[in-house]
Design a protein around this motif. Structure first.
Motif, PDB file in Angstrom:
ATOM      1  N   GLY A 181     -87.280  -8.591  50.216  1.00 16.73           N
ATOM      2  CA  GLY A 181     -87.568  -9.857  49.562  1.00 16.73           C
ATOM      3  C   GLY A 181     -88.095 -10.958  50.458  1.00 16.73           C
ATOM      4  N   ILE A 182     -88.299 -10.689  51.752  1.00 18.07           N
ATOM      5  CA  ILE A 182     -88.891 -11.690  52.639  1.00 18.07           C
ATOM      6  C   ILE A 182     -90.395 -11.679  52.384  1.00 18.07           C
ATOM      7  N   HIS A 216     -94.626 -14.591  55.726  1.00 16.17           N
ATOM      8  CA  HIS A 216     -93.596 -15.187  56.579  1.00 16.17           C
ATOM      9  C   HIS A 216     -93.114 -14.163  57.611  1.00 16.17           C
ATOM     10  N   ALA A 217     -92.907 -12.932  57.177  1.00 21.67           N
ATOM     11  CA  ALA A 217     -92.460 -11.878  58.090  1.00 21.67           C
ATOM     12  C   ALA A 217     -93.484 -11.657  59.203  1.00 21.67           C
ATOM     13  N   ARG A 218     -94.755 -11.672  58.855  1.00 17.55           N
ATOM     14  CA  ARG A 218     -95.814 -11.484  59.860  1.00 17.55           C
ATOM     15  C   ARG A 218     -95.870 -12.651  60.836  1.00 17.55           C
ATOM     16  N   GLU A 219     -95.689 -13.857  60.342  1.00 26.09           N
ATOM     17  CA  GLU A 219     -95.663 -15.026  61.225  1.00 26.09           C
ATOM     18  C   GLU A 219     -94.494 -14.940  62.207  1.00 26.09           C
ATOM     19  N   ASP A 270     -95.943 -12.293  42.329  1.00 19.71           N
ATOM     20  CA  ASP A 270     -97.236 -11.888  42.887  1.00 19.71           C
ATOM     21  C   ASP A 270     -97.260 -11.885  44.405  1.00 19.71           C
ATOM     22  N   THR A 271     -96.213 -12.364  45.046  1.00 15.82           N
ATOM     23  CA  THR A 271     -96.155 -12.436  46.499  1.00 15.82           C
ATOM     24  C   THR A 271     -95.607 -11.125  47.055  1.00 15.82           C
ATOM     25  N   PRO A 272     -96.382 -10.432  47.904  1.00 17.23           N
ATOM     26  CA  PRO A 272     -95.831  -9.208  48.500  1.00 17.23           C
ATOM     27  C   PRO A 272     -94.651  -9.552  49.419  1.00 17.23           C
ATOM     28  N   CYS A 273     -93.611  -8.750  49.338  1.00 16.03           N
ATOM     29  CA  CYS A 273     -92.392  -8.988  50.116  1.00 16.03           C
ATOM     30  C   CYS A 273     -91.952  -7.720  50.835  1.00 16.03           C
ATOM     31  N   THR A 274     -91.135  -7.918  51.865  1.00 14.89           N
ATOM     32  CA  THR A 274     -90.579  -6.777  52.585  1.00 14.89           C
ATOM     33  C   THR A 274     -89.735  -5.941  51.632  1.00 14.89           C
ATOM     34  N   LEU A 275     -89.644  -4.644  51.935  1.00 14.85           N
ATOM     35  CA  LEU A 275     -88.884  -3.736  51.082  1.00 14.85           C
ATOM     36  C   LEU A 275     -87.485  -3.455  51.626  1.00 14.85           C
ATOM     37  N   GLY A 276     -87.257  -3.774  52.889  1.00 14.39           N
ATOM     38  CA  GLY A 276     -85.947  -3.497  53.484  1.00 14.39           C
ATOM     39  C   GLY A 276     -85.744  -2.030  53.792  1.00 14.39           C
TER      40      GLY A 276
END
Length: 87
Positions: free
Chosen positions: A31-32, A36-39, A5-11
């Protein structure tokens, strides 16, 4: 650790460099977790801001170029996180 359910980066976001932006310099791993990526992007943009101010005040163009690359990295990270959140 991400959950289903956690949105993640697509690469999918690539940072290009060179004439006509033809040389792929880096791409984020999928998968990040987007939060976390935004932070991390926020941290990078803060460092870029500091480098820009110091570079301008001390007439050090190398610091401004470093800030330019940090901004590009932060933008690419935000762009990929946005793609993951829209999915």
């Amino acid at each position: 650790m991400s959950t289903p359910d956690t949105p993640c980066t697509l690469g999918q976001t690539v940072f290009y460099q060179g004439e006509n932006h033809t040389h792929a310099l880096f791409r984020f791993e999928p998968g990040i977790p987007c939060q976390h990526a935004r932070e991390q992007a926020s941290e990078l943009m803060g460092y870029a801001r500091d480098l820009t101010l110091e570079g301008l005040m001390e007439d050090k163009p190398k610091l401004i170029w470093a800030a330019h690359y940090l901004c590009a990295l932060g933008k690419a990270l935000l762009d990929d996180a946005e793609l993951g959140m829209m999915r």
